[in-house]
Design a protein around this motif. Structure first.
Motif, PDB file in Angstrom:
ATOM      1  N   ALA A  87       0.827  -1.205   0.000  1.00  0.00           N
ATOM      2  CA  ALA A  87       0.000   0.000   0.000  1.00  0.00           C
ATOM      3  C   ALA A  87       0.863   1.257   0.000  1.00  0.00           C
ATOM      4  N   GLY A  88       0.594   2.123  -0.981  1.00  0.00           N
ATOM      5  CA  GLY A  88       1.149   3.469  -0.982  1.00  0.00           C
ATOM      6  C   GLY A  88       0.097   4.395  -0.374  1.00  0.00           C
ATOM      7  N   VAL A  89       0.371   4.900   0.795  1.00  0.00           N
ATOM      8  CA  VAL A  89      -0.642   5.568   1.614  1.00  0.00           C
ATOM      9  C   VAL A  89      -0.502   7.089   1.511  1.00  0.00           C
ATOM     10  N   VAL A  90      -1.634   7.760   1.421  1.00  0.00           N
ATOM     11  CA  VAL A  90      -1.657   9.223   1.297  1.00  0.00           C
ATOM     12  C   VAL A  90      -1.840   9.887   2.658  1.00  0.00           C
ATOM     13  N   CYS A 128      -0.015  14.347   7.529  1.00  0.00           N
ATOM     14  CA  CYS A 128      -1.053  15.140   8.199  1.00  0.00           C
ATOM     15  C   CYS A 128      -1.771  14.343   9.273  1.00  0.00           C
ATOM     16  N   PHE A 129      -2.067  13.072   8.955  1.00  0.00           N
ATOM     17  CA  PHE A 129      -2.880  12.230   9.826  1.00  0.00           C
ATOM     18  C   PHE A 129      -2.281  10.831   9.893  1.00  0.00           C
ATOM     19  N   GLU A 130      -1.480  10.545  10.905  1.00  0.00           N
ATOM     20  CA  GLU A 130      -0.924   9.208  11.019  1.00  0.00           C
ATOM     21  C   GLU A 130      -2.040   8.204  11.300  1.00  0.00           C
ATOM     22  N   GLY A 131      -2.323   7.344  10.337  1.00  0.00           N
ATOM     23  CA  GLY A 131      -3.272   6.273  10.556  1.00  0.00           C
ATOM     24  C   GLY A 131      -4.675   6.518  10.046  1.00  0.00           C
ATOM     25  N   VAL A 132      -5.019   7.742   9.668  1.00  0.00           N
ATOM     26  CA  VAL A 132      -6.395   8.012   9.255  1.00  0.00           C
ATOM     27  C   VAL A 132      -6.684   7.385   7.887  1.00  0.00           C
ATOM     28  N   ALA A 133      -5.844   7.669   6.892  1.00  0.00           N
ATOM     29  CA  ALA A 133      -6.039   7.042   5.575  1.00  0.00           C
ATOM     30  C   ALA A 133      -5.855   5.532   5.657  1.00  0.00           C
TER      31      ALA A 133
END
Length: 394
Positions: free
Chosen positions: A135-138, A142-147
């Motif tokens: 997974a390439g996560v966006v 800004c938000f560790e863990g939200v996406a």
């Protein structure tokens, strides 16, 4: 040691990823590079979710566990490009290092994950038990863990590997992070007649000094639950001849295992209640900051800024299986914890998924001018990810 063609593959993919500038909310170009790689290298399917996270999937020929390799593809801004020795988006190689924004934090790791998965599937002709997801996560910056919540809902992994920099050491925990707002409310007045108002900044000064007396929580492994003031803002601003009617102080709270939203705010709320009982003019409240950003897909991502800590036991079977395989391959990782917050806040801290961290490069290179990754580290972590797949899926 990686074969030369595989060495060039991971170097080349890393360079393409660095050249694809991807500040938070602008990750579309690097997502496209990953999709092209997934499509060309034997991945069974590729999904891009509403936030813009890109997830490549390789299915084994036999049923088994699901392992998710997680790496964020957004970066912090560069600042003044003239301060960089080498252009931050050129991915130039000098002295066996690739230079550029995101090399260590953390496109190098994402590219190594993708290449390792392709290599592993090819070598065993997909004859393994389970599924591999990369997974390439966006929007992690800004938000560790939200996406990441969207990814785990889709994949439902049994294991997660976080690729944040660890210099090839194995991470089994981290402190979390909370962004806490303390607000005071006053009464506006002309500054020539301040007695007719209530200065919210003066009230905040009392609150700040009182908060400094709070004893931090402590964990024998993760350390202190730090509560540190990071900024103060008053309103109206600029306050030309006006007594400020509002003031907000922001605190960075480092979270320990087992701490909840309620338990973290409780001592601050009790302190505010005490201060307000002693001062009838003091009106104050405490809460968590809420962030909202726009994704490159056009959708909004938002969340309360509370990202839990987590810690696993080195003796856990899955950790021991990984350590055994890596040591058989000639690696000797230390088992430690991250000093910063990662997407593990969701996977391990919120969802309770078995999680480890391992990444290339030094932790202190993140967000720096002249950020780089050593090619040796990039190639070695590609081997390590291969070993993790072998340990958990064969």
């Amino acid at each position: 040691m990686l074969q030369e063609d595989r060495r060039q593959q991971v170097i080349g993919l890393c360079q393409k990823a660095i050249q694809a500038k991807s500040y938070s909310g602008q990750e579309d170009k690097v997502a496209a590079e990953l999709k092209a790689f997934f499509d060309a290298n034997g991945f069974d399917d590729v999904v891009v979710d509403d936030y813009g996270n890109i997830i490549g999937h390789i299915k084994g020929n036999r049923p088994g566990k699901k392992i998710l390799f997680d790496g964020h593809i957004d970066t912090v801004p560069v600042g003044n490009e003239a301060d960089w020795t080498y252009p931050p988006f050129a991915a130039e190689i000098h002295d066996d290092k690739i230079y550029g924004r995101g090399t260590s934090d953390m496109k190098g790791a994402v590219c190594a994950m993708a290449c390792a998965a392709a290599n592993f599937a090819k070598d065993c002709n997909k004859d393994f038990a389970g599924d591999i997801y990369v997974a390439g996560v966006v929007h992690e910056e800004c938000f560790e863990g939200v996406a990441a919540r969207s990814i785990s809902a889709l994949v439902k992994p049994d294991y997660v590997v976080i690729g944040e920099a660890s210099h090839l050491n194995l991470k089994i925990g981290q402190r979390g992070r909370g962004e806490i707002k303390v607000e005071t409310f006053g009464k506006p007045a002309h500054s020539a007649n301040p007695e007719k108002g209530i200065n919210a900044v003066y009230k905040m000064c009392k609150v700040v000094e009182a908060i400094r007396t709070l004893e931090p929580t402590h964990h024998p492994v993760l350390g202190d639950g730090i509560l540190e003031l990071t900024d103060i803002k008053s309103s109206p601003y600029p306050g030309a001849s006006v007594v400020p009617e509002y003031c907000m102080a922001t605190y960075d709270r480092r979270l320990l295992v087992g701490e909840t939203k309620e338990s973290v705010l409780e001592p601050i709320q009790k302190l505010l209640d005490q201060l307000m009982a002693e001062d009838s003019e003091l009106c104050a409240k405490v809460s968590y900051a809420v962030g909202e950003e726009v994704c490159y897909t056009g959708n909004k991502i938002e969340g309360e800024r509370f990202f839990p800590g987590w810690l696993y036991d080195e003796k856990d079977d899955y950790i021991q299986a990984v350590l055994k395989e890596l040591r058989n391959m000639g690696f000797d990782p230390e088992v430690t914890q991250y000093n910063f917050c990662t997407n593990g806040s969701h996977y391990a801290g919120e969802a309770g998924i078995k999680t480890i961290g391992m990444g290339p490069s030094k932790e202190n290179l993140a967000h720096t001018i002249n950020e780089y990754i050593e090619i040796d580290q990039l190639c070695k972590v590609t081997e390590c990810y291969y070993g993790i797949m072998k340990a958990l899926l064969v």
